[in-house]
Each structure stands twice: as C-alpha cells, then as structure tokens.
Write an enzyme that holds these catalytic residues in place. Structure first.
Site, PDB file in Angstrom:
ATOM      1  N   GLY A   1      10.514  68.293  68.511  1.00 15.91           N
ATOM      2  CA  GLY A   1       9.486  68.797  69.412  1.00 15.91           C
ATOM      3  C   GLY A   1       8.250  69.241  68.667  1.00 15.91           C
ATOM      4  O   GLY A   1       7.609  70.233  69.035  1.00 15.91           O
TER       5      GLY A   1
ATOM      6  N   ARG B   1       3.709  69.631  69.874  1.00 21.94           N
ATOM      7  CA  ARG B   1       2.897  70.636  70.564  1.00 21.94           C
ATOM      8  C   ARG B   1       3.481  72.027  70.310  1.00 21.94           C
ATOM      9  O   ARG B   1       4.564  72.170  69.735  1.00 21.94           O
ATOM     10  CB  ARG B   1       2.867  70.365  72.071  1.00 21.94           C
ATOM     11  CG  ARG B   1       4.233  70.420  72.735  1.00 21.94           C
ATOM     12  CD  ARG B   1       4.165  70.067  74.217  1.00 21.94           C
ATOM     13  NE  ARG B   1       5.469  70.135  74.877  1.00 21.94           N
ATOM     14  CZ  ARG B   1       5.996  71.251  75.372  1.00 21.94           C
ATOM     15  NH1 ARG B   1       5.333  72.379  75.298  1.00 21.94           N
ATOM     16  NH2 ARG B   1       7.192  71.239  75.939  1.00 21.94           N
TER      17      ARG B   1
ATOM     18  N   ASN C   1      13.552  72.845  67.071  1.00 22.39           N
ATOM     19  CA  ASN C   1      12.550  73.522  67.892  1.00 22.39           C
ATOM     20  C   ASN C   1      12.442  72.989  69.316  1.00 22.39           C
ATOM     21  O   ASN C   1      12.052  73.718  70.227  1.00 22.39           O
ATOM     22  CB  ASN C   1      11.176  73.402  67.208  1.00 22.39           C
ATOM     23  CG  ASN C   1      10.037  73.757  68.135  1.00 22.39           C
ATOM     24  OD1 ASN C   1       9.781  74.922  68.416  1.00 22.39           O
ATOM     25  ND2 ASN C   1       9.337  72.724  68.626  1.00 22.39           N
TER      26      ASN C   1
ATOM     27  N   TYR D   1      18.483  80.433  80.634  1.00 22.65           N
ATOM     28  CA  TYR D   1      17.791  80.112  79.381  1.00 22.65           C
ATOM     29  C   TYR D   1      18.239  81.030  78.247  1.00 22.65           C
ATOM     30  O   TYR D   1      18.597  80.577  77.153  1.00 22.65           O
ATOM     31  CB  TYR D   1      16.285  80.226  79.603  1.00 22.65           C
ATOM     32  CG  TYR D   1      15.443  80.003  78.369  1.00 22.65           C
ATOM     33  CD1 TYR D   1      15.273  78.732  77.842  1.00 22.65           C
ATOM     34  CD2 TYR D   1      14.803  81.074  77.735  1.00 22.65           C
ATOM     35  CE1 TYR D   1      14.483  78.534  76.712  1.00 22.65           C
ATOM     36  CE2 TYR D   1      14.018  80.885  76.615  1.00 22.65           C
ATOM     37  CZ  TYR D   1      13.860  79.613  76.103  1.00 22.65           C
ATOM     38  OH  TYR D   1      13.092  79.417  74.981  1.00 22.65           O
TER      39      TYR D   1
ATOM     40  N   LYS E   1      20.408  80.247  74.728  1.00 20.75           N
ATOM     41  CA  LYS E   1      19.860  80.609  73.422  1.00 20.75           C
ATOM     42  C   LYS E   1      20.780  81.584  72.684  1.00 20.75           C
ATOM     43  O   LYS E   1      20.867  81.558  71.449  1.00 20.75           O
ATOM     44  CB  LYS E   1      18.470  81.218  73.593  1.00 20.75           C
ATOM     45  CG  LYS E   1      17.395  80.198  73.914  1.00 20.75           C
ATOM     46  CD  LYS E   1      17.234  79.162  72.816  1.00 20.75           C
ATOM     47  CE  LYS E   1      15.960  78.363  72.978  1.00 20.75           C
ATOM     48  NZ  LYS E   1      15.800  77.342  71.910  1.00 20.75           N
TER      49      LYS E   1
END
Length: 253
Positions: free
Chosen positions: A11, A14, A95, A158, A162
C-alpha cells in the site's frame, strides 16, 4: 545485510505508505511499493524516490487475495534480481489497509471479512510467503492503530483485527529472532490522510476536536508516521523487537 538496503512497503502508493517510502529514501533505502489500485499514484511515488537519488519499483498486489501471493513473490524475486542483483530484501512494512466504520450492532459479516482479509489474513500469509526473501538481520514493521488502546464508536471491528496484528507481531518476533529479524508494530493515532474518506484531513471541526485530545495539540501528518517507521528500521534500532510503538501525539493520555 548488504550495504544497499531495500524495503518492501505494501500500500505504498498513498498516505502512510507513501510517507514511509519517502522517509526511507531520505535515509538511503531503496524501495518496492505495492498498490492495489492507484497505479498512477504508485508511479508518482517511484518518481519522487528516484528524485531523492534512490531506486524504486511499483508492483501490483491485492493483499486480500492470498491466491495471488505466489505470483507476486515470483515477480518480486525477478525484480530483485534484475534491479539489485539480489535474491532478498531487508525491510517489510505491512501497511496496506482498508477502513470500515460501523457500530458493533450494524457491522456486517462481509465488512468484518474484508477487514480480516486485508489486515490479518493478508499480513499473516504474505509475511509467511516472503520469509525466504527477507534477509537474515532484516526488519518487519506491521501497522496497527491507536484504537487498540483507546476506543471510538464505530471502530470495534477494525480495532479488534488490529489487536490481532499486535499479537501476531509478538509471535513473529519470537519465531524470527533466531534469524536476527526484528518485528515491531507501529500504531498511529489520528493522521491527516485520505484513509476513511479523508475525514481527519478535511473536516476542520473533527481535526480540532482530536487535536484537543493530544498532548502535542495537533493531528498527525503522514510524515510523522513515516519518520517513526524509518527510525525503527534505522541501524541503531536493532535491539527493539516485539514492541508496540504508538505514534499518536500523546492522544488520550
């Protein structure tokens, strides 16, 4: 580890990935950035890294599709040989990510599965697939979130995924330690990127509210996180492993 270091950043086209690529290039590291969409963005990152005097390559990768990891690994191996005359690389930065914001009661199974596929299953099996290509004495950085320490409505799925990445990080640190490979987690707080629709970048009221909750009185910028990752990959940080490093400006202390 060879004198010319190489990092792979998923990733990397950006946001935090781009900032990390540039931070590492400024430290003399060559980079391979991956992108799922945004090929033009990835090529712009390559141009920026090249402008800093380093070598960079952009490769396509969907970290949610484990079936594609064999082909990606083969392409990476070819790229390493053609560009660097090497069979390995030094740093892996996991990432790539997606955002899902929904209250616990409203989170759908498909949303949950999408988070698992990118943030946990993809990280687990891509790292596994790339292990033979990571040089002994190398480094791995996994991206987590400050939301594993503090809570925010709408982030249950989320943050839970994580949290699993943070546990995985400690296990990887233990199992890869005999090869001299360090594995750490960087957990960003609120950062002004296009992630989650760019709310932390574009909504001034929301930014001000978050800034008021930090010890440093501001929302983070991508360079803050890129710099922290660069510090973890620097030569003097080789004794740090199995750790969660929160990069949040001291939010909700």
């Amino acid at each position: 580890m060879t004198s010319q270091r190489i990092a792979l950043i998923t990733g990397g086209n950006r946001g935090l990935g781009r900032a990390t690529a540039l931070a590492l290039a400024e430290r003399g590291v060559d980079v391979v950035v991956t992108y799922r969409a945004g090929k033009d963005q990835a090529e712009e990152v390559v141009e920026s890294v090249t402008g800093l005097g380093r070598t960079a390559v952009a490769l396509s990768l969907d970290t949610a599709v484990v079936a594609g990891f064999d082909d990606f690994t083969d392409e990476l191996r070819r790229t390493l040989r053609e560009r660097w005359h090497r069979d390995d690389f030094d740093y892996l930065v996991n990432n790539a990510g997606i955002a899902v914001t929904a209250a616990f009661a409203d989170t759908t199974e498909s949303e949950f599965d999408a988070l698992i596929d990118v943030h946990l299953k993809g990280v687990f099996f891509l790292t596994q697939k790339l292990l033979p290509l990571i040089a002994d004495g190398g480094r791995i950085v996994n991206l987590s979130t400050g939301l594993t320490r503090f809570t925010s409505v709408g982030q249950a799925a989320y943050a839970s995924v994580k949290g699993a990445v943070e546990v995985l990080t400690r296990y990887l640190a233990k199992e890869l330690g005999p090869r001299g490979i360090t594995v750490n987690t960087v957990a960003p707080g609120p950062v002004a990127t296009d992630f989650a629709g760019g709310i932390m970048r574009d909504d001034e009221g929301f930014r001000a509210m978050l800034a008021s909750q930090t010890a440093l009185g501001r929302v983070g910028e991508p360079t803050d996180v890129g710099g922290a990752i660069g510090a973890l990959l620097a030569d003097g940080s080789g004794w740090i492993t199995g750790q969660r490093v929160e990069v949040s400006g001291g939010i909700l202390l």
